[in-house]
Motif scaffolding. Structure first.
Motif, PDB file in Angstrom:
ATOM      1  N   UNK A 121       0.831  -1.190   0.000  1.00  0.00           N
ATOM      2  CA  UNK A 121       0.000   0.000   0.000  1.00  0.00           C
ATOM      3  C   UNK A 121       0.869   1.245   0.000  1.00  0.00           C
ATOM      4  N   UNK A 122       0.272   2.348  -0.405  1.00  0.00           N
ATOM      5  CA  UNK A 122       1.001   3.607  -0.439  1.00  0.00           C
ATOM      6  C   UNK A 122       1.230   4.090   0.983  1.00  0.00           C
ATOM      7  N   UNK A 123       2.433   4.497   1.330  1.00  0.00           N
ATOM      8  CA  UNK A 123       2.714   4.972   2.681  1.00  0.00           C
ATOM      9  C   UNK A 123       2.117   6.357   2.921  1.00  0.00           C
ATOM     10  N   UNK A 124       1.902   6.678   4.176  1.00  0.00           N
ATOM     11  CA  UNK A 124       1.421   7.995   4.572  1.00  0.00           C
ATOM     12  C   UNK A 124       2.525   8.664   5.370  1.00  0.00           C
ATOM     13  N   UNK A 125       2.933   9.808   4.900  1.00  0.00           N
ATOM     14  CA  UNK A 125       4.017  10.524   5.566  1.00  0.00           C
ATOM     15  C   UNK A 125       3.499  11.105   6.882  1.00  0.00           C
ATOM     16  N   UNK A 126       4.216  10.862   7.982  1.00  0.00           N
ATOM     17  CA  UNK A 126       3.800  11.313   9.296  1.00  0.00           C
ATOM     18  C   UNK A 126       4.291  12.714   9.620  1.00  0.00           C
ATOM     19  N   UNK A 127       5.442  13.086   9.075  1.00  0.00           N
ATOM     20  CA  UNK A 127       6.003  14.409   9.324  1.00  0.00           C
ATOM     21  C   UNK A 127       6.876  14.779   8.145  1.00  0.00           C
ATOM     22  N   UNK A 128       7.023  16.071   7.918  1.00  0.00           N
ATOM     23  CA  UNK A 128       7.780  16.527   6.743  1.00  0.00           C
ATOM     24  C   UNK A 128       9.276  16.553   6.986  1.00  0.00           C
ATOM     25  N   UNK A 129       9.683  16.350   8.240  1.00  0.00           N
ATOM     26  CA  UNK A 129      11.107  16.357   8.551  1.00  0.00           C
ATOM     27  C   UNK A 129      11.422  15.178   9.466  1.00  0.00           C
ATOM     28  N   UNK A 168      11.919  13.129  12.532  1.00  0.00           N
ATOM     29  CA  UNK A 168      11.522  13.213  13.944  1.00  0.00           C
ATOM     30  C   UNK A 168      11.258  11.800  14.430  1.00  0.00           C
ATOM     31  N   UNK A 169      11.828  11.462  15.582  1.00  0.00           N
ATOM     32  CA  UNK A 169      11.599  10.137  16.168  1.00  0.00           C
ATOM     33  C   UNK A 169      11.143  10.327  17.614  1.00  0.00           C
ATOM     34  N   UNK A 170       9.916   9.930  17.873  1.00  0.00           N
ATOM     35  CA  UNK A 170       9.381  10.067  19.234  1.00  0.00           C
ATOM     36  C   UNK A 170      10.196   9.242  20.228  1.00  0.00           C
ATOM     37  N   UNK A 171      10.190   9.682  21.463  1.00  0.00           N
ATOM     38  CA  UNK A 171      10.840   8.917  22.517  1.00  0.00           C
ATOM     39  C   UNK A 171      10.211   7.528  22.604  1.00  0.00           C
ATOM     40  N   UNK A 172      11.075   6.524  22.737  1.00  0.00           N
ATOM     41  CA  UNK A 172      10.590   5.162  22.858  1.00  0.00           C
ATOM     42  C   UNK A 172      10.403   4.460  21.524  1.00  0.00           C
ATOM     43  N   UNK A 173      10.809   5.112  20.404  1.00  0.00           N
ATOM     44  CA  UNK A 173      10.680   4.498  19.081  1.00  0.00           C
ATOM     45  C   UNK A 173      12.052   4.216  18.493  1.00  0.00           C
ATOM     46  N   UNK A 201      -0.239  -2.722  31.156  1.00  0.00           N
ATOM     47  CA  UNK A 201      -1.612  -2.561  31.629  1.00  0.00           C
ATOM     48  C   UNK A 201      -2.339  -1.378  31.002  1.00  0.00           C
ATOM     49  N   UNK A 202      -1.614  -0.611  30.190  1.00  0.00           N
ATOM     50  CA  UNK A 202      -2.251   0.532  29.523  1.00  0.00           C
ATOM     51  C   UNK A 202      -1.665   0.679  28.122  1.00  0.00           C
ATOM     52  N   UNK A 203      -2.530   1.002  27.186  1.00  0.00           N
ATOM     53  CA  UNK A 203      -2.095   1.245  25.813  1.00  0.00           C
ATOM     54  C   UNK A 203      -3.006   2.310  25.213  1.00  0.00           C
ATOM     55  N   UNK A 204      -2.394   3.411  24.793  1.00  0.00           N
ATOM     56  CA  UNK A 204      -3.193   4.493  24.226  1.00  0.00           C
ATOM     57  C   UNK A 204      -2.703   4.878  22.853  1.00  0.00           C
ATOM     58  N   UNK A 205      -3.114   6.057  22.413  1.00  0.00           N
ATOM     59  CA  UNK A 205      -2.633   6.605  21.145  1.00  0.00           C
ATOM     60  C   UNK A 205      -1.226   7.148  21.350  1.00  0.00           C
ATOM     61  N   UNK A 206      -0.339   6.852  20.377  1.00  0.00           N
ATOM     62  CA  UNK A 206       1.010   7.395  20.473  1.00  0.00           C
ATOM     63  C   UNK A 206       0.956   8.914  20.351  1.00  0.00           C
ATOM     64  N   UNK A 207       1.960   9.550  20.916  1.00  0.00           N
ATOM     65  CA  UNK A 207       2.045  11.003  20.842  1.00  0.00           C
ATOM     66  C   UNK A 207       2.218  11.453  19.395  1.00  0.00           C
ATOM     67  N   UNK A 208       1.718  12.639  19.057  1.00  0.00           N
ATOM     68  CA  UNK A 208       1.921  13.172  17.702  1.00  0.00           C
ATOM     69  C   UNK A 208       3.414  13.257  17.398  1.00  0.00           C
ATOM     70  N   UNK A 209       3.805  13.045  16.192  1.00  0.00           N
ATOM     71  CA  UNK A 209       2.954  12.818  15.015  1.00  0.00           C
ATOM     72  C   UNK A 209       2.765  11.327  14.685  1.00  0.00           C
ATOM     73  N   UNK A 210       2.928  10.460  15.686  1.00  0.00           N
ATOM     74  CA  UNK A 210       2.907   9.020  15.417  1.00  0.00           C
ATOM     75  C   UNK A 210       1.548   8.381  15.743  1.00  0.00           C
ATOM     76  N   UNK A 211       0.452   9.159  15.756  1.00  0.00           N
ATOM     77  CA  UNK A 211      -0.837   8.594  16.145  1.00  0.00           C
ATOM     78  C   UNK A 211      -1.238   7.410  15.271  1.00  0.00           C
ATOM     79  N   UNK A 212      -0.935   7.509  13.934  1.00  0.00           N
ATOM     80  CA  UNK A 212      -1.371   6.450  13.023  1.00  0.00           C
ATOM     81  C   UNK A 212      -0.671   5.124  13.291  1.00  0.00           C
ATOM     82  N   UNK A 213       0.460   5.179  13.976  1.00  0.00           N
ATOM     83  CA  UNK A 213       1.187   3.948  14.271  1.00  0.00           C
ATOM     84  C   UNK A 213       0.567   3.181  15.452  1.00  0.00           C
ATOM     85  N   UNK A 214      -0.432   3.788  16.097  1.00  0.00           N
ATOM     86  CA  UNK A 214      -1.017   3.185  17.299  1.00  0.00           C
ATOM     87  C   UNK A 214      -1.740   1.890  16.977  1.00  0.00           C
TER      88      UNK A 214
END
Length: 769
Positions: free
Chosen positions: A14-22, A24-29, A539-552
């Motif tokens: 499938x075609x990828x979706x760009x998460x950010x234009x520059x 950036x790697x969130x903490x923990x990734x 014991x908890x799993x939520x939405x990842x912090x922006x801009x990685x929400x789609x990876x959740x």
């Protein structure tokens, strides 16, 4: 990357979706292939990865789904801040999902290489040390008591069952000397005069006590007799001031006195021996001495006073035996000793011979006779005494359905009834004959036709006799001023201390019950830990912090409230029943002691403080087993404090239940109530739904909701660098960032329960004077 389409960087094609234009790697990734030219992308998961996510939402598919898609750092690994490396978690640390800096394990924790959670042994080490110390203390106390009892057995004499019965007895004289120092007067005894004394409860249409007049001289021994339901106990309650008469008046020592002015001068011995079975005879009596003797006395003087009383009551040989291991006669004497130790001017006893064999009953009455000869006014409610006991009495007051049919010397009662036409055989027991007369039975009395008369005939005869001013003897009521009662009891703080140490000693003497209680707490924590062990600390799993929400992956906002529900229910099951027994098993003790001048609040505060070690130890055992198996991300001490406060709240609720519910029904009712309150913790129905109903205020009235919010705050705090916890809070309506307030509210609610329980103790039927 193997499997990539020539037209796509994603495994699925499938075609990828760009998460950010520059870049950036969130903490923990982990972002090994990302750069400014290739910023992070989202790729739709493959079918196998999607199946994994659907099958176990709490375990995300950690494989990258595209060349430029970041992945969350898997358990047992950590990814430093720039996300270029994925390293193994070192020994002595643990790394849950999304770790960028390893968490150091405690010194007592098990954390091998690539640990994803911490197995803390801190709690186990503490509880083993505490349990061993408690076991040694119990063993020492048991050996000390056994040694004292062996010495007492050696000192026991053949005359150990003989009670003091003469003023010439050395033990009587020794006790009376100490008695005089206690009351600070040589004029011992109280006299009572009463006129038209009447009592009718508001809920009844007849008098329980009706227009009784007469008097009781100081230094005399009186028996109040009559068939069941004749008003004996009510009459005595009126004399003692425990009930307010509907009509008539009572004077003490010739003057109208308020109950508060002479309550500390009166002793009351109930029909049932109200003694704490875990304590020894001496400890029961010494506690009363510490509370009620003049506060100017030293501890040595109190102990000397107790020694003299034990000698007088011939309880020296059993003074170090627990109450549960002495005979019925010894229990009765010990019960009397609790009142005598305070130097009462008058002693009231309800059925003192009940449950005793004839020999013990006679000996006890002879003891009371000796006390009256000392000057103490003795008033006994006696039902059908044997002839020898009846002949020991000075005076008798006979009631029939609340009305008076005789009052005067024992010697005059048989002639009085003979003059009314009854023939009492010389071989008959006068007490039995009199009770048959007033009960309108005729196994002994002649002539039988007299029983055809209405029962009020006897009352009319007495009233006529009394109006002619021909009572059997003139009643002499003294005009002596009441002795001062100032300084007759220990200060409030000392009373609280004595009640606290006594309660702690009770717990120490019940090792099976105590260890069973903390054992139940340990089992409850163990079961919850086993249930949560497969979660592996996630014991908890939520939405990842922006801009990685789609990876959740799928969010999990329910597990933490579910854990709080399980903890609340388990704590309720473990502590509700023990909490009820704190006060439920001692209502009679509380009522007796508060009648005799003990401070209600001091007694209550001492008992409350004595529960703190039980709460702390039960919650410690619970937390230790829970923490090592559930391996939550929050610290052991945060878990312990939160759980201990909920134990505190449940103990308070159980105390309240024990006041308003009977002793038999209290444990079951408290357990059910705690389970109901546990459900109202915001898990089901969810707090968000309750918020829509506009009923959140109702849920906030109970400790479970605040407990769950504190739990949610600590768990989400651990993952705040990885997940968007603010969105989780907005979706669930939990308020984060007020952990201290949450714990404070649990404490306040638990304290409110205790205040309500105290109010109930003061105002419950039978507890007020």
């Amino acid at each position: 990357m193997v499997g990539l389409s020539s037209n796509s960087s994603c495994l699925s094609g499938a075609a990828p979706i760009q998460l950010t234009s520059s870049f950036h790697c969130n903490l923990g990734f982990y972002c090994p292939n990302n750069s400014a030219l290739h910023p992070p992308e989202f790729c739709a998961p493959t079918a196998s990865c999607q199946a994994t996510r659907l099958e176990s939402p709490s375990t995300p598919c950690v494989e990258s789904q595209g060349l430029y898609q970041p992945v969350v750092c898997p358990p047992g690994k950590f990814c430093p801040q720039d996300g270029r490396e994925m390293l193994s978690c070192p020994k002595g640390s643990y790394c849950p999902v999304g770790t960028y800096d390893p968490f150091r394990c405690g010194l007592t924790s098990i954390c091998p290489l690539e640990s994803s959670r911490q197995f803390s042994l801190l709690g186990f080490i503490i509880i083993v040390a505490i349990d061993v110390v408690m076991g040694l203390l119990w063993w020492r106390d048991w050996r000390k008591l056994r040694s004292k009892n062996r010495r007492s057995d050696v000192e026991r004499t053949s005359s150990q069952e003989t009670l003091c019965s003469s003023d010439d007895d050395a033990s009587v004289k020794a006790f009376m000397a100490s008695f005089a120092r206690c009351v600070k007067t040589s004029n011992i005894g109280l006299s009572f005069a009463f006129s038209d004394l009447t009592y009718r409860p508001k809920s009844m249409d007849r008098d329980i006590v009706s227009a009784i007049s007469g008097g009781i001289e100081k230094g005399s021994m009186w028996a109040v007799m009559g068939p069941s339901g004749s008003g004996k106990s009510t009459f005595v309650d009126l004399l003692m001031g425990n009930r307010i008469p509907s009509n008539g008046s009572i004077s003490v020592n010739g003057g109208q006195a308020e109950r508060s002015k002479y309550s500390k001068l009166i002793g009351y011995v109930p029909q049932d021996d109200v003694l704490l079975p875990e304590l020894t005879v001496r400890e029961n009596i010494l506690h009363s001495a510490r509370i009620r003797l003049p506060r100017s006395w030293t501890e040595a003087q109190r102990n000397d006073h107790v020694d003299r009383l034990l000698d007088c009551l011939h309880l020296t040989h059993t003074q170090h035996r627990t109450v549960r291991n002495i005979s019925g006669g010894e229990r009765k004497r010990a019960s009397i000793g609790i009142e005598l130790i305070a130097g009462p001017m008058a002693l009231f006893l309800d059925e003192p011979t009940s449950g005793l064999d004839s020999t013990s009953a006679l000996s006890l009455v002879e003891l009371l006779k000796a006390l009256s000869q000392m000057g103490v006014t003795i008033v006994c409610i006696i039902h059908q005494p044997r002839r020898e006991i009846f002949e020991v009495l000075d005076n008798v007051l006979v009631l029939k359905k609340g009305e008076q049919v005789f009052q005067g010397p024992r010697e005059g009662i048989v002639p009085f009834f003979k003059n009314r036409g009854f023939s009492v055989s010389d071989a008959a027991n006068p007490a039995d004959a009199i009770l048959d007369i007033v009960s309108e039975r005729n196994p002994i009395i002649e002539p039988p036709q007299i029983f055809n008369m209405h029962g009020s005939k006897l009352v009319m005869d007495w009233e006529e006799y009394w109006k002619k001013a021909l009572p059997p003897i003139p009643i002499t009521v003294s005009d002596d001023p009441l002795p001062s009662t100032s300084g007759r009891s220990a200060p409030w703080l000392l009373q609280t201390y004595f009640c606290l140490t006594r309660a702690l000693k009770q717990q120490q003497r019940q090792p099976v019950s105590f260890y069973l209680e903390i054992g139940v707490g340990a089992v409850a924590g163990l079961l919850i830990g086993l249930a949560l062990y497969p979660y592996k600390g996630l014991h908890f799993q939520g939405l990842y912090l922006p801009p990685f929400e789609l990876l959740s992956s799928a969010v999990d906002y329910k597990t933490v409230p579910m854990i709080s529900l399980m903890c609340c229910m388990a704590i309720g099951l473990a502590s509700a029943s023990p909490g009820v027994r704190v006060f439920g098993d001692e209502k009679d003790t509380y009522q007796r002691e508060t009648r005799s001048g003990h401070s209600r609040s001091a007694y209550y505060t001492g008992k409350l403080l004595s529960t703190i070690p039980r709460i702390l130890l039960s919650s410690l055992h619970f937390t230790s087993f829970y923490a090592i198996l559930a391996t939550p991300c929050i610290s052991f001490w945060d878990s312990y404090v939160t759980i201990a406060l909920y134990f505190y709240a449940i103990y308070g609720l159980a105390s309240l239940v024990s006041v308003v519910v009977s002793r038999e029904d209290g444990p079951l009712f408290a357990t059910i109530l705690c389970l109901v309150i546990s459900v109202l913790d915001g898990h089901g129905p969810p707090l968000a739904t309750v918020h829509e109903w506009h009923l959140e205020w109702m849920w906030r009235m109970y400790p479970g909701t605040w407990f769950a919010e504190a739990w949610m705050d600590r768990f989400l705090r651990c993952a705040a660098h990885l997940y968007d916890v603010d969105k989780a809070a907005a979706a669930t309506k939990w308020v984060l960032g007020r952990y201290s307030l949450d714990l404070g509210m649990v404490f306040i609610i638990g304290s409110v329960y205790r205040v309500l329980a105290f109010v109930g103790l003061v105002w419950a039927p039978g507890s007020r004077r």
